[in-house]
Design a protein around this motif. Structure first.
Motif: not given
Length: 102
Positions: A70-77
């Motif tokens: 989200i927003g060019k960042e890996l948020v996770g799972g």
């Protein structure tokens, strides 16, 4: 790993899934419920799916799907997304990523 990062940062919300994963479907439905339109990559049907899955695991995704950017960042799972939602922070994250407008 470069391909996963490039795809993951290509739009405001990207979800790497497998077509048989019910948790991935639930996360996609949750994100869509806010009005976002995520880009979906199903690793089990993508030509480079095996390599992408390996790259996601190298990035720390355990299990490898769902993996959400989200927003060019890996948020996770799924755990991270559900935690953000329960704490009321998922909507704000989607707004900051320009995935939804209020």
């Amino acid at each position: 790993m470069d391909m996963v990062m490039k795809l993951g940062t290509s739009t405001s919300v990207v979800i790497f899934t497998k077509s048989s994963c019910c948790i991935s479907h639930s996360i996609e439905t949750l994100i869509r419920s806010f009005g976002a339109n995520p880009t979906i990559y199903e690793l089990d049907t993508h030509p480079n799916g095996k390599q992408m899955e390996k790259a996601l695991m190298e990035l720390g995704c355990q299990p490898s799907v769902p993996a959400i950017f989200i927003g060019k960042e890996l948020v996770g799972g799924a755990n991270e997304i559900m935690s953000l939602n329960v704490r009321g922070k998922l909507k704000q994250l989607l707004i900051r990523a320009n995935a939804i407008w209020v």
